[in-house]
Design an enzyme around this catalytic site. Structure first.
Site, mmCIF file in Angstrom:
data_model
loop_
_atom_site.group_PDB
_atom_site.id
_atom_site.type_symbol
_atom_site.label_atom_id
_atom_site.label_comp_id
_atom_site.label_asym_id
_atom_site.label_seq_id
_atom_site.Cartn_x
_atom_site.Cartn_y
_atom_site.Cartn_z
ATOM 1 N N GLU A 199 2.581 -15.270 -1.925
ATOM 2 C CA GLU A 199 3.768 -14.509 -2.308
ATOM 3 C C GLU A 199 4.807 -15.421 -2.952
ATOM 4 O OE1 GLU A 199 5.297 -12.196 0.956
ATOM 5 O OE2 GLU A 199 3.435 -11.040 1.134
ATOM 6 N N LYS A 234 -4.385 -15.616 -2.854
ATOM 7 C CA LYS A 234 -3.112 -14.983 -3.217
ATOM 8 C C LYS A 234 -2.002 -15.569 -2.347
ATOM 9 C CE LYS A 234 -1.949 -10.615 -1.897
ATOM 10 N NZ LYS A 234 -0.654 -10.831 -1.220
ATOM 11 N N ASP A 277 -5.905 -14.350 1.426
ATOM 12 C CA ASP A 277 -4.438 -14.246 1.394
ATOM 13 C C ASP A 277 -3.826 -15.330 2.275
ATOM 14 O OD1 ASP A 277 -2.102 -13.062 0.554
ATOM 15 O OD2 ASP A 277 -2.256 -11.299 1.859
ATOM 16 N N ASP A 285 -2.950 -10.039 4.261
ATOM 17 C CA ASP A 285 -2.288 -10.262 5.553
ATOM 18 C C ASP A 285 -1.719 -8.943 6.091
ATOM 19 O OD1 ASP A 285 -0.106 -9.938 3.934
ATOM 20 O OD2 ASP A 285 0.819 -11.866 4.395
ATOM 21 N N SER A 286 -1.932 -7.853 5.366
ATOM 22 C CA SER A 286 -1.677 -6.519 5.922
ATOM 23 C C SER A 286 -2.547 -6.310 7.161
ATOM 24 C CB SER A 286 -1.956 -5.424 4.887
ATOM 25 O OG SER A 286 -3.203 -5.633 4.264
ATOM 26 N N GLU A 331 4.366 -5.326 -6.238
ATOM 27 C CA GLU A 331 4.460 -4.343 -5.145
ATOM 28 C C GLU A 331 5.828 -3.673 -5.128
ATOM 29 O OE1 GLU A 331 3.102 -5.541 -1.258
ATOM 30 O OE2 GLU A 331 3.856 -3.688 -0.339
HETATM 31 O O1 KIV Z 1 -1.705 -7.980 2.416
HETATM 32 C C1 KIV Z 1 -1.966 -7.085 1.616
HETATM 33 O O2 KIV Z 1 -2.759 -6.174 1.885
HETATM 34 C C2 KIV Z 1 -1.306 -7.108 0.328
HETATM 35 C C3 KIV Z 1 -1.388 -5.883 -0.508
HETATM 36 C C4 KIV Z 1 -0.444 -4.877 0.003
HETATM 37 C C5 KIV Z 1 -1.192 -6.179 -1.946
HETATM 38 O O3 KIV Z 1 -0.670 -8.068 0.002
#
Ligand code: KIV
Length: 263
Positions: A114, A112, A83, A44-45, A180
């Site tokens: 959080e 993934k 994510d 989600d970056s 992180e």
């Molecule tokens: O969203 C993302 O790119 C991440 C990484 C920074 C691990 O969660």
């Protein structure tokens, strides 16, 4: 797909470093896959590096599904990690399941989310339904407003809490955990305690693997990249060459160096 959660577990057991990188589109996913990366995170970056926001908070499940579909079309070897964005899994475990299914049907092999102990019931629920889950603790960017900024986590008394989170995640059945922005000694302790792989970003050299945001490691993000990233395009002739150098440096433990780690 040829890299699986079993591959990653075997790599941890053999002390063979694991390489992850983010990607959000077909062309970069093909290039990164061809450079020999083990897993591609459709993070989600994307809210920052693709959409230009300051945080990942505005990213929706529809955004994540779209970018996961694009990436999945470009990958033949790496594991694709979808994510779950902010607001797509925190309400309850049924919401998490519904949205994890969307990412899997978009082409993710694993997902993934959080959180540590607070997500244990959700992780169990997903794992029991055949979804491989990686958790993400330490600096969790979806909570950036609650954390008061993008800051190092787990210093002082907070270290115990982070170890407990990591242990709870493993017991819940997660296949791995992203750490992180945590002090390198704490990440080393967690890596030692867990039998599942730890994937570090700003967590020092002792994690089982590393992940970087593609735009940071290529030096093409117009805003400031974090201290823990490294620009691999410096001196590289091509993007593929830069990514291959990153893979080689993670495998040989040349990256991350002390200047990319926190004490
Ligand atoms: O969203 C993302 O790119 C991440 C990484 C920074 C691990 O969660």
């Amino acid at each position: 797909m040829s890299v699986t959660v079993t591959t990653l577990k075997k790599m941890k057991d053999a002390s063979d470093k694991i390489t992850w990188i983010t990607a959000y589109d077909y062309s970069f996913a093909s290039l990164v896959d061809g450079a020999g990366i083990d897993a591609i995170l459709v993070g989600d970056s994307l809210g920052m590096v693709m959409q230009g926001h300051d945080t990942p908070v505005p990213v929706t499940i529809e955004d994540s599904v779209y970018h996961t579909q694009c990436v999945a079309r470009g990958v033949s070897n790496a594991m694709v990690v979808g994510d779950l964005p902010f607001g797509s899994y925190q309400a309850n475990k049924e919401q998490a399941y519904t949205n994890a299914v969307k990412l899997m049907q978009a082409g993710a092999h694993t997902i993934k989310l959080e959180g540590g102990e607070l997500q244990v019931e959700t992780i169990k629920f997903l794992v029991e339904r055949g979804i491989a889950v990686c958790a993400h603790i330490g600096l969790t960017p979806q909570s950036v407003h609650q954390l008061g900024g993008f800051r190092v986590q787990g210093r002082g008394d907070a270290a115990t809490r982070l170890v407990e989170d990591a242990v709870a995640i493993e017991q819940a059945g997660a296949f791995g955990v992203v750490l992180e922005a945590v002090p390198q000694a704490l990440a080393a302790e967690i890596t030692e305690r867990l039998s599942i792989p730890t994937i570090g970003i700003g967590a020092g050299p002792k994690c089982d693997g590393q992940v970087l945001v593609l735009q940071d490691m290529l030096g093409i993000y117009p805003k400031k990249s974090p201290k823990f990233s490294k620009n691999y395009m410096d001196g590289a002739h091509t993007i593929a060459n830069a990514i291959e150098t990153y893979v080689g440096e993670v495998k040989s433990s040349a990256f991350p160096a002390q200047e990319h780690s926190f004490d």
